[in-house]
Design an enzyme around this catalytic site. Structure first.
Site, mmCIF file in Angstrom:
data_model
loop_
_atom_site.group_PDB
_atom_site.id
_atom_site.type_symbol
_atom_site.label_atom_id
_atom_site.label_comp_id
_atom_site.label_asym_id
_atom_site.label_seq_id
_atom_site.Cartn_x
_atom_site.Cartn_y
_atom_site.Cartn_z
ATOM 1 N N GLY A 76 0.831 -1.300 -0.078
ATOM 2 C CA GLY A 76 0.093 0.018 -0.005
ATOM 3 C C GLY A 76 0.831 1.329 0.202
ATOM 4 N N SER A 77 0.360 2.366 0.611
ATOM 5 C CA SER A 77 0.754 3.714 0.655
ATOM 6 C C SER A 77 2.317 3.747 1.221
ATOM 7 C CB SER A 77 -0.104 4.522 1.307
ATOM 8 O OG SER A 77 0.338 5.557 1.855
#
Lengths: 151, 429
Positions: A76-77
Site C-alpha cells: 500500500g501507501s
C-alpha cells in the site's frame, strides 16, 4: 501478554525454533498474532487503537497492540512507516515483527517502531506459528522460540 | 553492516552538524534493516517533512511541541531535539492537508488551518519546495533517466521508475526527511540494475487506448502481479503522460507495483529480453474482454444508488491537459443542485489553469478547482456525501472504504455528466 503464561513454558523445550536475519535487534517475549494477508499502513491501520481496518482483511477489527505480529509483508501507501510510527506514540505498537518479504515500507516501519524484527527465515513462520503461541524472540541472535498454547 | 565512505563517516561524526548526524544515524539503521551494502547519493527528495497534526505536536510538548521537535523526534526518530537547518538536497513537499484558500469548503476548522499555515511556513523556511502535490513530475520536479531519487507517494514512485527511468524505492516520511539532510539513501531495490527486471508477463488482448481503459488495465495488473514487476505487451495504444499516471496509480493501489515495463513504450523495455534481463520468466496473465468486464464490475462494486451527490476528479492530481478537457466538457452547463464537483491539482498547474481561464469556466459551472490535497488524503468530501463518482481507479479503491460511502468508476465524461445531472449513467461500452 501474561508473564505467568511465559513463566510456565520457560523451563520447557520449545515446540519449534525458527532462524532468521536480524532487521532490528532486541529481545522480547510475547503472544503471536498471525495473518496470511499483507498489511497496509495508511488506510489499513488505525494508529490510535492499533487495529487493522482494511475491509476484507482477515484481521479486520483486531488490534496488534502488545502482540508479536507475524505477517507476509507490507503493502500500500508510502505512509506505512509513519502510521506504525504513530502506533508507538499512541502506545498501540506491536511487541515485535516477523515478516517474510522485505520491502522499504516494512524495513523503515520496523526501524521507527524500534521493536525486535526478523526476516529471511529458514522455515516459513506463517506455516509454523499460530495466533496465541508464546514466542521468545532474540532478534539480535536471529531466532524465535515458540510454544503452542493450544495442542 | 552498511559500508560508509569517508564523507559519510564525517557526517556521522557530526562534522556537518547535529541534524545531519541524526539523519545519518537513522539512515544507517534503515540500511542495516534492508541489508543494503552501501548508500547512493541523491539530490532529488520528495516527502512530507515536519508537518504534523496537533496531537503529534502535543506528544512532543516537553520538547517544545514545534516544527523543530517534530522534525527531530518523529522525522529523524532521534532521542533528542536538535536544530534543523535548511535542507541540503533538492527537497520537495508532496501533498498536504487542505486547500490554502478553499479549506472552509473542505470542512476544515480555523485551528486546523492555523496549524497548516504555520507548518507550511516552516517547510519553506527550511528550504523545502512547496510542490504540494502527489504529481511532482507535473509541478517542477522531473527526474532524468538513471537519476537516484528518494520519493514517497506510490503513484509518483511508479511513474518515476517506469515512465522516466529514474530510480527510487517507495520511501517513507522518516527516510525522505533524513535524505533531505544527508543526501543519501540506501543502495537497495530499485537503485540497482538487477532489481529492475520484469518478473511476470501481462498479455493485453483488448484495445487499451484512453485514460479510462489504461486505469482499468492498471488495476488488473496490480491485482495480478501484486508487488512484483510486470512486463506488459499487446494492444496498448496511444501512450501519454496522463494515461501512464492513471495506470501506475491504479497498479500501485490494487497490488503495490512500484515499476512496470511496457514493451516498446517504457524506456527500460525496448524489447522483451531487455525487460526481463534475459529469458522470459514467471507467469503470464491475460487481459481480455472478460477480464476487462470483471475489473469494471469490481471497480463499480461499491456503487448501488444512482443518485450521485459528489464528483471528484484529480487523482492523481490533474494535469493542465485534463483540467482543460474537464472545463471543455462542462462549459455552458451547471453542476446539479444535488451534486458537487471538486477537481484537485497542484498549485503550479492551478496557476496555469487560472491564466487560461479554466478555473473561471469551472467556477461558472459551479465546480471548484482545489490544490494541495484530495478527498482521500484529507478525508474531506462535501457535507452529506453518500455516493461519489470518480474517474480514478485508485480513488475508487480508497475513498469509499475510508469514508463509508458508495463509489462509481467511469470516464471523465461520465463523471461530468453525473455532476450536471445528479445521476450515474456510466456503462461499459
Amino acid at each position: 501478554m501474561s508473564g505467568a503464561a511465559m513463566a510456565r513454558v520457560r523451563g520447557q523445550t520449545p515446540d519449534y525454533i525458527i532462524h532468521g536475519r536480524c532487521v532490528v535487534p532486541g529481545c522480547v517475549e510475547g503472544e503471536a498474532l498471525v495473518t496470511h494477508d499483507t498489511i497496509s499502513g495508511w488506510g489499513g491501520v488505525s494508529p490510535m487503537t492499533g487495529t487493522i481496518i482494511e475491509s476484507r482483511h482477515e484481521l479486520n477489527g483486531v488490534s496488534f497492540a502488545g502482540k508479536v505480529l507475524v505477517f507476509p509483508g507490507a503493502k500500500g501507501s508510502s505512509g506505512w512507516s509513519s502510521i506504525f510510527h504513530m502506533t508507538r506514540l499512541a502506545g498501540t505498537a506491536p511487541l515485535a515483527l516477523l515478516f517474510n518479504v522485505m520491502t522499504t515500507k516494512a524495513a523503515l516501519g520496523a526501524v521507527v517502531l524500534r521493536v525486535p524484527t526478523l526476516t529471511d527465515f529458514d522455515r516459513d513462520p506463517l506455516e509454523v506459528i499460530r495466533s496465541g503461541d508464546l514466542l521468545r524472540i532474540d532478534a539480535t541472535q536471529g531466532y524465535v522460540e515458540g510454544w503452542r498454547t493450544i495442542r | 553492516m552498511v559500508k560508509l565512505t569517508g564523507r559519510e563517516e564525517a557526517m556521522l561524526a557530526g562534522e556537518e552538524g547535529a541534524a545531519v548526524r541524526k539523519a545519518m544515524e537513522l539512515l544507517i539503521r534503515y540500511a542495516d534493516a534492508l541489508g543494503a551494502e552501501d548508500f547512493v547519493e541523491t539530490n532529488n527528495v520528495a516527502g512530507v517533512p515536519g508537518s504534523a497534526p496537533p496531537w503529534i505536536k502535543q506528544y512532543y510538548a516537553a520538547d517544545g511541541g514545534d516544527y523543530r521537535a517534530v522534525f527531530s523526534r518523529f522525522d529523524l526518530d532521534a532521542d533528542e531535539v536538535v536544530d534543523i537547518p535548511r535542507m541540503n538536497a533538492f527537497s520537495c513537499h508532496l501533498q498536504g492537508g487542505m486547500d490554502p484558500m478553499l479549506w472552509r469548503e473542505q470542512g476544515m476548522s480555523e485551528a486546523a488551518f492555523d496549524n497548516f499555515r504555520s507548518d507550511e511556513q516552516q517547510v519553506a523556511e527550511h528550504g523545502i519546495q512547496l510542490l504540494k502535490t502527489c504529481t511532482p513530475y507535473l509541478a517542477g520536479n522531473v527526474p532524468v533517466m538513471g537519476e537516484h531519487c528518494a520519493w514517497m507517494e506510490s503513484s509518483a514512485v511508479i511513474f518515476c521508475n517506469s515512465v522516466i527511468g529514474g530510480r527510487t524505492n517507495c520511501e517513507g516520511r522518516e527516510s525522505t526527511s533524513a535524505a533531505m539532510l544527508a543526501r543519501r539513501i540506501p543502495n537497495w531495490g530499485f537503485h540497482r540494475d538487477e532489481y529492475r527486471k520484469g518478473q511476470h508477463s501481462v498479455d493485453v488482448a483488448v484495445p487499451v487506448d484512453d485514460v479510462f481503459e489504461w486505469g482499468m488495465l492498471g488495476y488488473f495488473v496490480g491485482d495480478a502481479v501484486q508487488d512484483t514487476i510486470p512486463v506488459i505487451e499487446g494492444a496498448i495504444a496511444a501512450p501519454s503522460l496522463i494515461r501512464h499516471k492513471h495506470f501506475g496509480a491504479a497498479a500501485a493501489s490494487s497490488g503495490g507495483v512500484e515499476m512496470y515495463h511496457m514493451v516498446g513504450i517504457t524506456p527500460e523495455a525496448p524489447g522483451v529480453e531487455a525487460a526481463f534481463g534475459g529469458a522470459r520468466r514467471g507467469e503470464t496473465f491475460r487481459y481480455d474482454a472478460a477480464a476487462r468486464r470483471s475489473i469494471y464490475e469490481t471497480l463499480n462494486s461499491v456503487g448501488q444508488c444512482e443518485d450521485v451527490d459528489y464528483v471528484m476528479l484529480g487523482c492523481p492530481h490533474y494535469s493542465i491537459e485534463q483540467i482543460a478537457h474537464a472545463a471543455g466538457l462542462i462549459e455552458g452547463r451547471k453542476v446539479h443542485s444535488n451534486s458537487a464537483l471538486w477537481i484537485f491539482t497542484s498549485r503550479s498547474v492551478k496557476a496555469l489553469a487560472d491564466a487560461n481561464g479554466h478555473t473561471e469556466t469551472l467556477r461558472k459551472a459551479g465546480a471548484l478547482l482545489m490544490t494541495d490535497t484530495c478527498s482521500a488524503i484529507s478525508q474531506a468530501v462535501p457535507k452529506g456525501t453518500r455516493v461519489a463518482a470518480l474517474d480514478s481507479a485508485k480513488q475508487v479503491h480508497y475513498l469509499p472504504a475510508m469514508m463509508g460511502i458508495e463509489g462509481w468508476y467511469g470516464t471523465t465524461a461520465d463523471c461530468i455528466d453525473a455532476a450536471c445531472s445528479g445521476k450515474w449513467r456510466g456503462r461499459l461500452a
